[in-house]
Enzyme design. Structure first.
Site, PDB file in Angstrom:
ATOM      1  N   HIS A 182       0.875  -1.195   0.000  1.00 26.04           N
ATOM      2  CA  HIS A 182       0.000   0.000   0.000  1.00 26.04           C
ATOM      3  C   HIS A 182       0.900   1.230   0.000  1.00 26.04           C
ATOM      4  O   HIS A 182       1.476   1.584   1.024  1.00 26.04           O
ATOM      5  CB  HIS A 182      -0.900  -0.007   1.242  1.00 26.04           C
ATOM      6  CG  HIS A 182      -1.856   1.146   1.301  1.00 26.04           C
ATOM      7  ND1 HIS A 182      -3.197   0.982   1.566  1.00 26.04           N
ATOM      8  CD2 HIS A 182      -1.681   2.482   1.134  1.00 26.04           C
ATOM      9  CE1 HIS A 182      -3.804   2.161   1.562  1.00 26.04           C
ATOM     10  NE2 HIS A 182      -2.893   3.093   1.309  1.00 26.04           N
TER      11      HIS A 182
ATOM     12  N   HIS B 128       1.649   5.344  -1.652  1.00 28.31           N
ATOM     13  CA  HIS B 128       1.285   6.542  -2.420  1.00 28.31           C
ATOM     14  C   HIS B 128       2.552   7.145  -3.021  1.00 28.31           C
ATOM     15  O   HIS B 128       3.447   7.545  -2.278  1.00 28.31           O
ATOM     16  CB  HIS B 128       0.615   7.582  -1.512  1.00 28.31           C
ATOM     17  CG  HIS B 128      -0.659   7.078  -0.900  1.00 28.31           C
ATOM     18  ND1 HIS B 128      -1.884   7.230  -1.492  1.00 28.31           N
ATOM     19  CD2 HIS B 128      -0.882   6.380   0.246  1.00 28.31           C
ATOM     20  CE1 HIS B 128      -2.818   6.660  -0.733  1.00 28.31           C
ATOM     21  NE2 HIS B 128      -2.234   6.137   0.327  1.00 28.31           N
TER      22      HIS B 128
ATOM     23  N   LYS C 214      -9.007  -0.126  -5.749  1.00 23.71           N
ATOM     24  CA  LYS C 214      -9.057   0.477  -4.419  1.00 23.71           C
ATOM     25  C   LYS C 214     -10.361   1.229  -4.230  1.00 23.71           C
ATOM     26  O   LYS C 214     -10.665   2.157  -4.999  1.00 23.71           O
ATOM     27  CB  LYS C 214      -7.861   1.431  -4.257  1.00 23.71           C
ATOM     28  CG  LYS C 214      -7.846   2.241  -2.978  1.00 23.71           C
ATOM     29  CD  LYS C 214      -7.535   1.378  -1.767  1.00 23.71           C
ATOM     30  CE  LYS C 214      -7.653   2.151  -0.465  1.00 23.71           C
ATOM     31  NZ  LYS C 214      -6.581   3.103  -0.226  1.00 23.71           N
TER      32      LYS C 214
ATOM     33  N   HIS D 115     -10.386   1.244   1.880  1.00 19.00           N
ATOM     34  CA  HIS D 115     -10.109   2.157   2.997  1.00 19.00           C
ATOM     35  C   HIS D 115     -11.350   2.091   3.891  1.00 19.00           C
ATOM     36  O   HIS D 115     -12.365   2.708   3.599  1.00 19.00           O
ATOM     37  CB  HIS D 115      -9.876   3.582   2.486  1.00 19.00           C
ATOM     38  CG  HIS D 115      -9.534   4.545   3.580  1.00 19.00           C
ATOM     39  ND1 HIS D 115      -8.360   5.263   3.616  1.00 19.00           N
ATOM     40  CD2 HIS D 115     -10.214   4.902   4.706  1.00 19.00           C
ATOM     41  CE1 HIS D 115      -8.335   6.020   4.708  1.00 19.00           C
ATOM     42  NE2 HIS D 115      -9.455   5.817   5.389  1.00 19.00           N
TER      43      HIS D 115
ATOM     44  N   HIS E 179      -4.609  -0.793   5.750  1.00 19.66           N
ATOM     45  CA  HIS E 179      -4.051  -0.090   6.915  1.00 19.66           C
ATOM     46  C   HIS E 179      -4.934  -0.197   8.160  1.00 19.66           C
ATOM     47  O   HIS E 179      -5.418   0.810   8.685  1.00 19.66           O
ATOM     48  CB  HIS E 179      -3.738   1.377   6.594  1.00 19.66           C
ATOM     49  CG  HIS E 179      -4.778   2.124   5.805  1.00 19.66           C
ATOM     50  ND1 HIS E 179      -6.105   2.173   6.169  1.00 19.66           N
ATOM     51  CD2 HIS E 179      -4.686   2.851   4.664  1.00 19.66           C
ATOM     52  CE1 HIS E 179      -6.769   2.896   5.289  1.00 19.66           C
ATOM     53  NE2 HIS E 179      -5.925   3.315   4.371  1.00 19.66           N
TER      54      HIS E 179
ATOM     55  N   ASP F 186       1.510   2.466   3.511  1.00 16.96           N
ATOM     56  CA  ASP F 186       0.664   3.656   3.397  1.00 16.96           C
ATOM     57  C   ASP F 186       1.523   4.921   3.498  1.00 16.96           C
ATOM     58  O   ASP F 186       1.078   5.957   3.983  1.00 16.96           O
ATOM     59  CB  ASP F 186      -0.462   3.682   4.446  1.00 16.96           C
ATOM     60  CG  ASP F 186      -1.521   4.730   4.117  1.00 16.96           C
ATOM     61  OD1 ASP F 186      -1.579   5.177   2.963  1.00 16.96           O
ATOM     62  OD2 ASP F 186      -2.282   5.111   5.029  1.00 16.96           O
TER      63      ASP F 186
HETATM   64  C1  NCD Z   1      -3.337   9.036   2.283  1.00 19.47           C
HETATM   65  C2  NCD Z   1      -2.891  10.083   1.271  1.00 19.47           C
HETATM   66  O1  NCD Z   1      -2.361  11.123   1.680  1.00 19.47           O
HETATM   67  O2  NCD Z   1      -3.040   9.851   0.062  1.00 19.47           O
HETATM   68  N1  NCD Z   1      -3.372   9.638   3.583  1.00 19.47           N
HETATM   69  C3  NCD Z   1      -3.325   9.007   4.776  1.00 19.47           C
HETATM   70  O3  NCD Z   1      -3.466   9.669   5.797  1.00 19.47           O
HETATM   71  N2  NCD Z   1      -3.119   7.716   4.859  1.00 19.47           N
HETATM   72  C4  NCD Z   1      -4.637   8.473   1.862  1.00 19.47           C
HETATM   73  C5  NCD Z   1      -5.052   7.252   2.642  1.00 19.47           C
HETATM   74  O4  NCD Z   1      -4.512   6.167   2.448  1.00 19.47           O
HETATM   75  O5  NCD Z   1      -5.953   7.387   3.474  1.00 19.47           O
HETATM   76 ZN    ZN Z   2      -3.187   5.068   1.722  1.00 21.57          ZN
END
Ligand code: NCD
Ligand code: ZN
Length: 337
Positions: free
Chosen positions: A12, A14, A95, A134, A168, A240
């Site tokens: 996971h 970003h 997702k 999520h 998460h 995450d």
């Molecule tokens: C994530 C993001 O910034 O894209 N933020 C987070 O707090 N985890 C999005 C997510 O996974 O909720």
């Molecule tokens: Zn995330």
């Protein structure tokens, strides 16, 4: 003693886009053999063209590193079987975000009406495309994830052949749900294994530890540690890691997300060592994920860590990592590809 992790995976992640992608992608591609890439760009990744071109931009940001980006689409209940068939070979998972629950999730699902989701979820079951979720309601912030468990149960019951990943997880309620349904799995982050709400807001407010879902109570962290450190076959590491510019974190209206890519394997190694469960680390950061996601092939790559102090940089570009300026016990000393 050298510790070797084979084919480490981040299930996971970003990576963002543009300059941010160029800053953070090499930090993941250094430590990991592959990662599931979240689709919450602006606008979100919802078409084949967007997915393929995003993958190309990721690949051109990681230089020569051995690293497979496993791509995802942003769930829409309008995806038809024909569409999913046409894109199946390009993606690893889809997702689902509840509408407005976190960063860039405005176009997500509201209401969770089974009949509205049925066509897409039946098609995903048939095509063996996992659904990553999520899992938070828009209730009271500390209860959002526990409240969502009934939605996980509704989906797991109505779509028994669908692989559902609770992303998460942060609560003991989610940990308990894992063993009640054959088709429920989970990712666990580094930060939720390390911190509780006290670390975020118990003293001076720590914006770099603020994320969704918010870190919870000590007994929740205990439940997460129990399954992670035990290498429970239904849980996988998913960082995450969610970078935001420093000024978006250190501001009124702090963005949610903790940036952990460059420190994740080092801190996990220390955590598993201190708990005398090092033999389970390989399951948590790779083997379990390979069994759960039957549709991934992982490049051969191994990471060696040694007990040599590593001082975490104060920032990478404009992003502040977790444990910035602190010294960790383990360092990556060798990368074999
Ligand atoms: C994530 C993001 O910034 O894209 N933020 C987070 O707090 N985890 C999005 C997510 O996974 O909720
Ligand atoms: Zn995330």
């Amino acid at each position: 003693m050298a510790i070797i992790i084979n084919k480490p995976l981040d299930m996971h992640l970003h990576l963002r886009d543009g300059d941010m992608l160029k800053t953070v992608a090499p930090l993941s591609s250094k430590s990991f053999a592959g990662a599931i890439i979240m689709p919450n760009l602006v606008p979100p990744v919802t078409t084949r063209e967007e997915l393929v071109s995003y993958r190309d931009r990721i690949k051109s940001s990681i230089g020569d590193d051995t690293f497979t980006p496993y791509m995802t689409l942003f769930f829409k209940p309008t995806y038809t079987k024909e569409f999913l068939e046409s894109i199946k070979d390009e993606l690893t998972s889809i997702k689902l975000y509840p509408a407005g629950i976190t960063t860039n999730s405005e176009g997500g699902v509201s209401g969770f009406n089974v009949e509205e989701l049925r066509e897409t979820l039946d098609a995903m079951s048939e095509l063996e495309i996992p659904l990553s979720i999520h899992g938070e309601t828009n209730g009271f912030v500390m209860d959002r994830e526990a409240e969502f468990v009934s939605i996980y149960e509704m989906l797991a019951t109505n779509f028994p052949k669908l692989t559902i990943i609770m992303e998460h997880i942060t609560t003991k309620e989610s940990v308990e749900a894992l063993d009640r349904f054959n088709n429920l799995y989970a990712t666990i982050t580094l930060h939720h294994l390390m911190i509780t709400l006290d670390d975020v807001a118990g003293g001076m407010l720590q914006p770099h530890l603020f994320c969704k879902p918010i870190a919870k109570r000590p007994e929740d962290r205990e439940a997460l540690r129990r399954v992670a450190l035990d290498g429970h076959p239904k849980v996988m590491f998913g960082s995450d890691s969610a970078p935001h510019p420093q000024d978006a974190k250190e501001s009124c209206g702090c963005a949610a997300g903790v940036f952990t890519s460059p420190i994740a394997l080092q801190v996990l190694t220390q955590l598993f060592m201190e708990n005398s469960t090092l033999e389970k680390l390989q399951d948590f950061v790779s083997n379990n994920a390979q069994k759960i996601y039957k549709n991934i092939s992982v490049p051969k790559k191994s990471i060696t860590l040694e007990k040599i102090p590593f001082t975490v940089p104060n920032r990478y570009g404009i992003v502040v990592p977790m444990y910035a300026g602190e010294t960790l016990a383990y360092t990556i000393t060798k990368i074999e590809r």
